[in-house]
Design a protein around this motif. Sequence first.
Motif, PDB file in Angstrom:
ATOM      1  N   ARG A   1     -26.594  44.156  19.883  1.00 47.16           N
ATOM      2  CA  ARG A   1     -26.411  44.186  18.428  1.00 47.16           C
ATOM      3  C   ARG A   1     -25.673  45.463  18.029  1.00 47.16           C
ATOM      4  O   ARG A   1     -25.571  46.421  18.784  1.00 47.16           O
ATOM      5  CB  ARG A   1     -27.748  44.081  17.707  1.00 47.16           C
ATOM      6  CG  ARG A   1     -28.687  45.239  17.899  1.00 47.16           C
ATOM      7  CD  ARG A   1     -30.024  44.955  17.225  1.00 47.16           C
ATOM      8  NE  ARG A   1     -30.917  46.092  17.339  1.00 47.16           N
ATOM      9  CZ  ARG A   1     -32.209  46.060  17.027  1.00 47.16           C
ATOM     10  NH1 ARG A   1     -32.748  44.933  16.595  1.00 47.16           N
ATOM     11  NH2 ARG A   1     -32.959  47.130  17.142  1.00 47.16           N
ATOM     12  N   ASP A   2     -25.140  45.419  16.830  1.00 46.40           N
ATOM     13  CA  ASP A   2     -24.409  46.557  16.266  1.00 46.40           C
ATOM     14  C   ASP A   2     -23.195  46.943  17.101  1.00 46.40           C
ATOM     15  O   ASP A   2     -22.916  48.123  17.326  1.00 46.40           O
ATOM     16  CB  ASP A   2     -25.331  47.764  16.092  1.00 46.40           C
ATOM     17  CG  ASP A   2     -26.438  47.521  15.082  1.00 46.40           C
ATOM     18  OD1 ASP A   2     -26.250  46.667  14.197  1.00 46.40           O
ATOM     19  OD2 ASP A   2     -27.495  48.167  15.178  1.00 46.40           O
TER      20      ASP A   2
ATOM     21  N   ALA B   1     -31.250  40.497  14.731  1.00 43.17           N
ATOM     22  CA  ALA B   1     -29.943  40.978  14.280  1.00 43.17           C
ATOM     23  C   ALA B   1     -30.022  41.717  12.952  1.00 43.17           C
ATOM     24  O   ALA B   1     -29.249  42.655  12.708  1.00 43.17           O
ATOM     25  CB  ALA B   1     -28.968  39.803  14.171  1.00 43.17           C
TER      26      ALA B   1
ATOM     27  N   HIS C   1     -23.223  40.975  16.391  1.00 38.01           N
ATOM     28  CA  HIS C   1     -24.475  40.846  17.126  1.00 38.01           C
ATOM     29  C   HIS C   1     -24.345  39.590  17.988  1.00 38.01           C
ATOM     30  O   HIS C   1     -23.991  38.520  17.474  1.00 38.01           O
ATOM     31  CB  HIS C   1     -25.660  40.720  16.176  1.00 38.01           C
ATOM     32  CG  HIS C   1     -25.610  41.666  15.013  1.00 38.01           C
ATOM     33  ND1 HIS C   1     -25.835  43.021  15.147  1.00 38.01           N
ATOM     34  CD2 HIS C   1     -25.330  41.452  13.699  1.00 38.01           C
ATOM     35  CE1 HIS C   1     -25.720  43.604  13.962  1.00 38.01           C
ATOM     36  NE2 HIS C   1     -25.405  42.668  13.068  1.00 38.01           N
TER      37      HIS C   1
ATOM     38  N   LYS D   1     -19.734  44.911  12.149  1.00 40.81           N
ATOM     39  CA  LYS D   1     -20.506  44.884  13.383  1.00 40.81           C
ATOM     40  C   LYS D   1     -20.732  43.443  13.823  1.00 40.81           C
ATOM     41  O   LYS D   1     -20.844  42.542  12.995  1.00 40.81           O
ATOM     42  CB  LYS D   1     -21.851  45.582  13.192  1.00 40.81           C
ATOM     43  CG  LYS D   1     -21.747  47.074  12.898  1.00 40.81           C
ATOM     44  CD  LYS D   1     -23.117  47.683  12.711  1.00 40.81           C
ATOM     45  CE  LYS D   1     -23.007  49.184  12.448  1.00 40.81           C
ATOM     46  NZ  LYS D   1     -24.348  49.813  12.277  1.00 40.81           N
TER      47      LYS D   1
END
Length: 217
Positions: free
Chosen positions: A96-97, A211, A116, A114
Amino acid sequence: MDATTKNPRPARLYAGMEIGRGPQITRPSREKAEEAVRTLIAYAGDDPEREGLRDTPRRVTSAYDEFFAGYRDDPIEVLSRTFDEVAGYDDIVMLRDIELNSHCEHHMIPFIGKAHIAYFPTDRVVGLSKLARVVEVFARRLQTQETMTAQIAETIDTVLKPKGVAVMIEAVHQCMSIRGVRKPNVATITTQFTGIFKEDPSQQARFMMLATERGRS
């Protein structure tokens, strides 16, 4: 841990191309690209020959080489080296990110956000950095966020053949922030699910919770 290399080719097309490859075109020379930048500078109302702008065409074309490097890379190849040994692991793998910077294909203005990503392995896994690299390859092309989300999911699903793939992208589009309606910091969220994440609401909900969980370090 044994590594295997495969190169499956997906049949599905996005924007008239295989998801792994960019369009087959003849690229103009750098000189022609620089001349096009000079034309745009003049169209904007300035003199491309004044001192401050004289080297701008060269700088812009060099920046384009970086911004759109994804056309020179194949995400299928990025994921081609997989590992068959998973040591009994039977749960999702999630990143994630993952920061991304791309350019809207409608105005060629950046959108930043971003990604995820999760997949549920079957009999093989891939190095974690390779998943982030797939995001980078597609982000470094002219894109819509919707298409990029689908391309990432399709690529992972095609190469790894997992039980399922989940992709979520949240991004702020500068074409909406600095022009048009001029609404800054409005996030666009897109998702794509395959396999178990599409068929099992509990798995999809679990992915979304992981997420979007806030307060994480």
